[in-house]
Design a protein around this motif. Structure first.
Motif, short mmCIF file in Angstrom:
data_model
loop_
_atom_site.label_atom_id
_atom_site.label_comp_id
_atom_site.label_asym_id
_atom_site.label_seq_id
_atom_site.Cartn_x
_atom_site.Cartn_y
_atom_site.Cartn_z
N GLY A 68 0.01 10.19 2.56
CA GLY A 68 -0.87 9.34 1.76
C GLY A 68 -1.59 10.12 0.67
N THR A 69 -2.84 9.74 0.42
CA THR A 69 -3.63 10.34 -0.65
C THR A 69 -3.65 11.87 -0.54
OG1 THR A 69 -5.05 8.40 -0.76
CG2 THR A 69 -5.92 10.42 -1.70
N GLY A 70 -3.36 12.55 -1.65
CA GLY A 70 -3.36 14.00 -1.67
C GLY A 70 -2.12 14.62 -1.06
N ALA A 71 -1.14 13.79 -0.74
CA ALA A 71 0.03 14.29 -0.01
C ALA A 71 1.31 13.59 -0.46
CB ALA A 71 -0.19 14.08 1.50
N GLY A 72 1.52 13.53 -1.76
CA GLY A 72 2.67 12.78 -2.29
C GLY A 72 4.01 13.43 -2.03
N PHE A 73 4.03 14.72 -1.76
CA PHE A 73 5.24 15.48 -1.42
C PHE A 73 6.32 15.46 -2.50
CE2 PHE A 73 3.66 16.32 2.80
CZ PHE A 73 4.31 17.49 3.16
N TYR A 74 5.97 14.99 -3.70
CA TYR A 74 6.89 15.05 -4.83
C TYR A 74 8.23 14.37 -4.53
CZ TYR A 74 3.11 18.13 -6.05
OH TYR A 74 1.84 18.62 -6.28
N VAL A 75 8.11 13.15 -3.97
CA VAL A 75 9.30 12.31 -3.75
C VAL A 75 9.02 10.92 -4.34
CG1 VAL A 75 9.91 13.53 -1.61
CG2 VAL A 75 8.53 11.43 -1.49
N ASN A 76 10.08 10.13 -4.53
CA ASN A 76 9.95 8.71 -4.86
C ASN A 76 10.10 7.92 -3.57
OD1 ASN A 76 9.77 9.21 -7.64
ND2 ASN A 76 12.01 9.16 -7.86
N ALA A 77 8.99 7.45 -3.02
CA ALA A 77 9.04 6.76 -1.73
C ALA A 77 9.87 5.49 -1.84
CB ALA A 77 7.61 6.44 -1.27
N THR A 78 10.60 5.21 -0.77
CA THR A 78 11.40 3.99 -0.72
C THR A 78 10.93 3.06 0.40
OG1 THR A 78 12.96 5.09 0.78
CG2 THR A 78 13.48 5.14 -1.60
N GLN A 79 10.02 3.55 1.25
CA GLN A 79 9.61 2.79 2.42
C GLN A 79 8.24 2.15 2.21
OE1 GLN A 79 11.95 2.89 5.21
NE2 GLN A 79 13.02 3.68 3.40
N ASP A 80 8.06 0.95 2.78
CA ASP A 80 6.74 0.32 2.80
C ASP A 80 5.81 1.15 3.68
OD1 ASP A 80 7.10 -1.76 1.11
OD2 ASP A 80 7.80 -3.15 2.69
N PRO A 81 4.50 1.24 3.39
CA PRO A 81 3.83 0.68 2.21
C PRO A 81 3.81 1.64 1.03
CG PRO A 81 2.21 1.68 3.65
CD PRO A 81 3.57 1.96 4.27
N TRP A 82 4.62 2.71 1.07
CA TRP A 82 4.50 3.81 0.10
C TRP A 82 5.25 3.55 -1.19
CZ3 TRP A 82 0.70 6.08 2.30
CH2 TRP A 82 0.63 6.16 3.69
N SER A 83 6.31 2.75 -1.12
CA SER A 83 7.23 2.65 -2.25
C SER A 83 6.58 2.10 -3.52
CB SER A 83 8.44 1.79 -1.86
OG SER A 83 8.01 0.53 -1.41
N LYS A 84 5.52 1.35 -3.38
CA LYS A 84 4.89 0.74 -4.56
C LYS A 84 4.29 1.79 -5.49
CE LYS A 84 1.43 -2.68 -5.81
NZ LYS A 84 0.10 -3.09 -5.36
N ASN A 85 3.64 2.80 -4.95
CA ASN A 85 2.91 3.75 -5.80
C ASN A 85 3.34 5.22 -5.67
OD1 ASN A 85 0.62 1.62 -4.60
ND2 ASN A 85 0.64 1.83 -6.83
#
Lengths: 276, 276
Positions: free
Chosen positions: B97-114
């Motif tokens: 989550g916040t502060g931990a984006g891991f430099y990927v394009n998320a594909t899974q809910d709830p992360w994929s939106k942002n």
């Protein structure tokens, strides 16, 4: 004394320590950088007094001083700027109470019980450092920023043989003549009771002098120029014929970006005086 | 785009800017240091990707990079490490989550939106920088710390001609084989769906290679050595015969005191590649 943290840094060690302070009547925390040379015996020490709202941590993490201190084989002390914690008097104003000790020994209620930063910096903490670390008490120098510049200058002039040199970044220079800087000092010491030749760098320089050289950096883009009054210190330095360098740095403001830009010069300046 | 702050620093300017990000679907903030030379035309740029819990601010204030970038005439970009703010999905764990984006394009809910930090760093922010500042898009280089080291290495290898060089401080090197590092990436991309040749520096180096040189610094006193797996990257570098320098630094930990100690070397390393 308790070790809060120790991190290897530029071949030396950046430590944070906490101790029960008799002078302040509470636990106090400070940062201490020891260069590699401290393993072989006592090293000279440069005091860095911070400004309003700061703890021991701000300069320790943002000023970039360790690299130059390591190069010169000098220790750095980063004291806190006030007593703090449960039961310590405070005030909602950012320039009074926690983070705003102004380097005086308060005589007025409710401040007199704990707010004794003058004695803490001049007496208690030096004794603690030399008793516990490889610090050479015969080779000390002092610098500071803003309120800490005020502290560095006034302490240096009150103990004119103790510190090899004094320097400041954007110091509060003339609080007796600044309405903004006068207020907290009045609160701590009582209006009418302030020994301004002790707590006003301009007056102290004129009254006491100082045995070493002085370096002042002041940004021309500083948002607090009216309260800092660099012109008053420049006048005191030049009129007393005191050896020193006063630099007005074009476009720089009051931030750590300003401080870090000129830190190399300040550490080199102190090193020259300490190794003289 | 909105200017949050601008502070003069080492004759250049340390700015902080906020903009509406299409990729992340929220406002994003970044730091940008421009050296004095940027007044005369586009300068090379070094990307600094930060680690877990960081914002754009940590490295900008603690890593001491500006002085070396100023000396070399190079810009520095300090992006945030995730989308953040109201309405952005988050998790109480510090590595998701916040502060931990891991430099990927998320594909899974709830992360994929942002949570689309890969495209933000690789596509949107470079376009914004070159459109608004004197940045030379033909001369880019990249470094990072910890999770940001993972980001720097994987991006450099996915775009092997874009960055002149890559360096990292204590990077996460081999998340496909680390239970700790695997978890958040599984959360973002779905267990079983991860293209590990894209998001694991060791696998990516073996699969894609990289056209430039590589510099890795790792403290031997780092508290996260088991999760970082420096041995895996050293093996990948040496077994692929990739040009690079891998340094195990005695006694250093995972902190900014470690980073600042070796920052001069990293900026000089990138400068050599950028000005080649």
């Amino acid at each position: 004394m308790e070790t809060v943290s120790e991190n290897r840094c530029f071949d030396g060690m950046q430590g944070v320590y906490r101790h029960a302070s008799d002078v302040c009547g509470c636990d106090m925390t400070f940062g201490l950088f020891l260069p590699e040379e401290a393993k072989d015996g006592p090293v000279p020490v440069l005091w860095y007094l911070s400004g309003l709202t700061c703890t021991h941590e701000n300069a320790m993490t943002k000023a970039g001083a360790q690299q130059w201190a390591a190069e010169q084989g000098i220790a750095l002390v980063f004291p806190d700027t006030s007593p703090r914690g449960e039961g310590i008097a405070d005030d909602p104003m950012y320039n009074l109470g926690t983070g705003a000790g102004f380097y005086v020994n308060a005589t007025q209620d409710p401040w007199s019980k704990n707010y004794r930063m003058w004695d803490y910096i001049a007496e208690e903490l030096p004794r603690l450092l030399t008793a516990n670390f490889a610090i050479d008490e015969e080779r000390q120098s002092i610098c500071g920023h803003s309120m800490g510049g005020h502290g560095a200058l006034t302490l240096a002039m009150a103990y004119p043989e103790r510190y090899a040199a004094v320097s400041a970044f954007a110091p509060i220079t003339h609080p007796s003549q600044s309405d903004w800087a006068k207020k907290p000092i009045h609160a701590y010491l009582g209006e009418g009771n302030v020994d301004w030749t002790r707590h006003d760098a301009c007056l102290s320089l004129r009254a006491n002098g100082f045995a070493g050289p002085m370096l002042i950096d002041q940004g021309t883009g500083d948002q607090f120029l009216d309260a800092l009054m660099p012109e008053a210190l420049a006048a005191a330095m030049t009129e007393t014929r005191h050896p020193g360098i006063f630099r007005m740095q074009k476009g720089y403001d009051h931030s750590y970006f300003f401080i870090s830009t000129f830190m190399e010069d300040h550490v080199a300046f102190h090193a020259e005086a300490l190794y003289r």
